[in-house]
Write an enzyme that holds these catalytic residues in place. Structure first.
Site, PDB file in Angstrom:
ATOM      1  N   ASN A 151       0.870  -1.175   0.000  1.00 41.20           N
ATOM      2  CA  ASN A 151       0.000   0.000   0.000  1.00 41.20           C
ATOM      3  C   ASN A 151       0.910   1.229   0.000  1.00 41.20           C
ATOM      4  O   ASN A 151       1.506   1.559   1.019  1.00 41.20           O
ATOM      5  CB  ASN A 151      -0.886  -0.024   1.259  1.00 41.20           C
ATOM      6  CG  ASN A 151      -1.722   1.234   1.415  1.00 41.20           C
ATOM      7  OD1 ASN A 151      -1.808   2.050   0.503  1.00 41.20           O
ATOM      8  ND2 ASN A 151      -2.342   1.385   2.574  1.00 41.20           N
ATOM      9  N   TRP A 152       1.022   1.844  -1.172  1.00 41.95           N
ATOM     10  CA  TRP A 152       1.947   2.993  -1.286  1.00 41.95           C
ATOM     11  C   TRP A 152       1.375   4.257  -0.648  1.00 41.95           C
ATOM     12  O   TRP A 152       2.068   5.262  -0.546  1.00 41.95           O
ATOM     13  CB  TRP A 152       2.282   3.250  -2.762  1.00 41.95           C
ATOM     14  CG  TRP A 152       3.345   2.339  -3.291  1.00 41.95           C
ATOM     15  CD1 TRP A 152       3.826   1.192  -2.699  1.00 41.95           C
ATOM     16  CD2 TRP A 152       4.095   2.493  -4.514  1.00 41.95           C
ATOM     17  NE1 TRP A 152       4.813   0.634  -3.476  1.00 41.95           N
ATOM     18  CE2 TRP A 152       4.998   1.405  -4.597  1.00 41.95           C
ATOM     19  CE3 TRP A 152       4.077   3.432  -5.540  1.00 41.95           C
ATOM     20  CZ2 TRP A 152       5.877   1.243  -5.673  1.00 41.95           C
ATOM     21  CZ3 TRP A 152       4.952   3.275  -6.614  1.00 41.95           C
ATOM     22  CH2 TRP A 152       5.850   2.191  -6.665  1.00 41.95           C
ATOM     23  N   LYS A 153       0.097   4.226  -0.278  1.00 41.15           N
ATOM     24  CA  LYS A 153      -0.546   5.405   0.333  1.00 41.15           C
ATOM     25  C   LYS A 153      -0.334   6.626  -0.575  1.00 41.15           C
ATOM     26  O   LYS A 153      -0.337   6.471  -1.794  1.00 41.15           O
ATOM     27  CB  LYS A 153      -0.023   5.597   1.765  1.00 41.15           C
ATOM     28  CG  LYS A 153      -0.164   4.300   2.576  1.00 41.15           C
ATOM     29  CD  LYS A 153       0.083   4.458   4.038  1.00 41.15           C
ATOM     30  CE  LYS A 153      -0.131   3.109   4.734  1.00 41.15           C
ATOM     31  NZ  LYS A 153       0.001   3.183   6.174  1.00 41.15           N
TER      32      LYS A 153
ATOM     33  N   HIS B 239      -9.454   1.428   4.897  1.00 40.92           N
ATOM     34  CA  HIS B 239      -8.200   1.526   5.654  1.00 40.92           C
ATOM     35  C   HIS B 239      -8.411   2.476   6.835  1.00 40.92           C
ATOM     36  O   HIS B 239      -9.177   3.445   6.725  1.00 40.92           O
ATOM     37  CB  HIS B 239      -7.095   2.038   4.730  1.00 40.92           C
ATOM     38  CG  HIS B 239      -5.730   1.949   5.340  1.00 40.92           C
ATOM     39  ND1 HIS B 239      -5.292   2.863   6.262  1.00 40.92           N
ATOM     40  CD2 HIS B 239      -4.740   1.037   5.196  1.00 40.92           C
ATOM     41  CE1 HIS B 239      -4.065   2.517   6.648  1.00 40.92           C
ATOM     42  NE2 HIS B 239      -3.704   1.416   6.013  1.00 40.92           N
TER      43      HIS B 239
ATOM     44  N   GLU C 291      -6.716   4.816   7.898  1.00 43.93           N
ATOM     45  CA  GLU C 291      -6.431   6.216   7.576  1.00 43.93           C
ATOM     46  C   GLU C 291      -7.623   6.862   6.862  1.00 43.93           C
ATOM     47  O   GLU C 291      -7.891   8.050   7.035  1.00 43.93           O
ATOM     48  CB  GLU C 291      -5.148   6.298   6.726  1.00 43.93           C
ATOM     49  CG  GLU C 291      -3.927   6.019   7.590  1.00 43.93           C
ATOM     50  CD  GLU C 291      -2.727   5.431   6.874  1.00 43.93           C
ATOM     51  OE1 GLU C 291      -2.684   5.470   5.634  1.00 43.93           O
ATOM     52  OE2 GLU C 291      -1.827   4.935   7.581  1.00 43.93           O
TER      53      GLU C 291
ATOM     54  N   GLU D  23      -5.616  -4.709  10.334  1.00 43.37           N
ATOM     55  CA  GLU D  23      -4.511  -3.779  10.542  1.00 43.37           C
ATOM     56  C   GLU D  23      -4.784  -2.988  11.807  1.00 43.37           C
ATOM     57  O   GLU D  23      -5.920  -2.658  12.119  1.00 43.37           O
ATOM     58  CB  GLU D  23      -4.297  -2.904   9.316  1.00 43.37           C
ATOM     59  CG  GLU D  23      -5.561  -2.410   8.641  1.00 43.37           C
ATOM     60  CD  GLU D  23      -5.616  -0.929   8.557  1.00 43.37           C
ATOM     61  OE1 GLU D  23      -4.557  -0.329   8.447  1.00 43.37           O
ATOM     62  OE2 GLU D  23      -6.706  -0.375   8.639  1.00 43.37           O
TER      63      GLU D  23
ATOM     64  N   GLY E 104       3.087   2.317  10.749  1.00 42.49           N
ATOM     65  CA  GLY E 104       4.131   3.323  10.629  1.00 42.49           C
ATOM     66  C   GLY E 104       4.852   3.630  11.932  1.00 42.49           C
ATOM     67  O   GLY E 104       5.618   4.577  12.016  1.00 42.49           O
TER      68      GLY E 104
ATOM     69  N   SER F 258       3.420  -2.111  10.269  1.00 42.73           N
ATOM     70  CA  SER F 258       4.881  -2.183  10.428  1.00 42.73           C
ATOM     71  C   SER F 258       5.467  -3.546  10.082  1.00 42.73           C
ATOM     72  O   SER F 258       6.398  -4.006  10.736  1.00 42.73           O
ATOM     73  CB  SER F 258       5.290  -1.770  11.855  1.00 42.73           C
ATOM     74  OG  SER F 258       5.049  -0.393  12.049  1.00 42.73           O
TER      75      SER F 258
ATOM     76  N   GLY G 269       2.817  -1.160   4.240  1.00 40.59           N
ATOM     77  CA  GLY G 269       2.893   0.253   3.867  1.00 40.59           C
ATOM     78  C   GLY G 269       4.322   0.658   3.541  1.00 40.59           C
ATOM     79  O   GLY G 269       4.829   0.413   2.448  1.00 40.59           O
ATOM     80  N   GLY G 270       5.007   1.255   4.513  1.00 41.31           N
ATOM     81  CA  GLY G 270       6.337   1.827   4.303  1.00 41.31           C
ATOM     82  C   GLY G 270       7.317   0.896   3.606  1.00 41.31           C
ATOM     83  O   GLY G 270       8.063   1.317   2.708  1.00 41.31           O
TER      84      GLY G 270
HETATM   85  P1  PGA Z   1       2.926   0.337   7.601  1.00 37.74           P
HETATM   86  O1  PGA Z   1       1.424   0.450   7.054  1.00 37.74           O
HETATM   87  O2  PGA Z   1       3.452  -0.978   7.070  1.00 37.74           O
HETATM   88  O3  PGA Z   1       3.644   1.530   7.053  1.00 37.74           O
HETATM   89  O4  PGA Z   1       2.860   0.304   9.090  1.00 37.74           O
HETATM   90  C1  PGA Z   1       0.599  -0.690   7.127  1.00 37.74           C
HETATM   91  C2  PGA Z   1      -0.844  -0.399   6.841  1.00 37.74           C
HETATM   92  O5  PGA Z   1      -1.206   0.734   6.561  1.00 37.74           O
HETATM   93  O6  PGA Z   1      -1.651  -1.341   6.916  1.00 37.74           O
END
Ligand code: PGA
Length: 248
Positions: A9-11, A95, A97, A165, A171, A210, A231-232
């Site tokens: 997930n590149w956000k 998600h 976010e 999640e 993050g 993470s 994500g990251g």
């Molecule tokens: P992250 O994001 O790996 O950067 O913690 C994960 C997610 O948004 O599910």
């Protein structure tokens, strides 16, 4: 055994220069996936270009959101049909976010998931508790409530994915313990089986929060953890491929 699904997930990250990462992931992904299903969900602006870059490789492309309607007067929105037309096979929905930044409710998420299924996309429906909910001992009831209300009945007989999640782990470098993941994902599996029957055995339940090359193997070894929403660590080919190796 079903292949693990590693979904990046590149956000809100990435420009056309970042397509080089997708090209590198595609080039290093063995034909057929090597026991790992791989997916990158870039921002809307990169979906069509990325689908072209990875064409023929064992790497899918997905969206990060869609509108519940197929077209119309909804300035700034993108429909599931548009994602499919751009080359997406999956879409992340609900998600944490988006639930936090855009006030998305379970009902919104269910309507979007229905739209995704209508357009032939596989919805990746996100659930998860906040730190306060976890500390209050409410994690399981929150997550099971979200499963009940964010998954539409239209999932019956269709391919769908659940991402469990944890917003306190996103993050932050903090992760669940493997035992916590196992307990939660077992409860999610039970809720899915009760609602959708035997078909739900095949629905991947992902871990999100993470996931890194250094912890992926341990997280993915737990029963009912069928992959990761990353994500990251999905932003560079090296880290994403290292996680795929840990999943294989
Ligand atoms: P992250 O994001 O790996 O950067 O913690 C994960 C997610 O948004 O599910």
């Amino acid at each position: 055994m079903a292949p693990k699904l590693i979904a990046g997930n590149w956000k809100m990250n990435g420009t056309r220069a970042s397509l080089a990462e997708a090209r590198a992931i595609a080039a290093a992904s063995p034909a057929g996936g090597g026991g790992v299903a791989r997916l990158i969900c870039p921002p809307f602006t990169l979906i069509a270009a990325m689908a072209e870059v990875v064409q023929g490789a064992a790497l899918g492309v997905g969206g990060q959101n869609c509108h519940a309607r197929s077209s119309g007067a909804h300035t700034g929105d993108v429909s599931a049909e548009m994602l499919a037309d751009a080359g997406a096979s999956h879409v992340i929905l609900g998600h944490s976010e988006r639930r936090a930044d855009h006030g998305e409710t379970d009902a919104n998420v269910a309507a979007k998931a229905e739209a995704a299924l209508r357009a032939g996309l596989v919805p990746i429906i996100c659930v998860g508790e906040t730190l306060a909910q976890r500390e209050a001992g409410a994690a399981l009831s929150i997550v099971c409530g979200q499963i009940a209300a964010s998954l539409p009945n239209a999932c019956e007989g269709r391919a769908f994915v659940v991402a469990n999640e944890h917003d306190w782990a996103i993050g932050t470098g903090r992760t669940h313990t493997p035992a916590q993941n196992g307990d939660e994902n077992r409860a999610i599996r039970a809720a899915l089986l009760e609602r959708f029957g035997k078909q739900a055995e095949a629905a991947p339940i992902l871990y999100g929060g993470s996931m890194k090359p250094t912890n992926a193997r341990e997280i993915l070894a737990v029963p009912n953890v069928d992959g990761g929403l990353v994500g990251g660590a999905s932003l560079t080919a090296a880290d994403f491929l290292a996680i795929c190796d840990a999943a294989g």
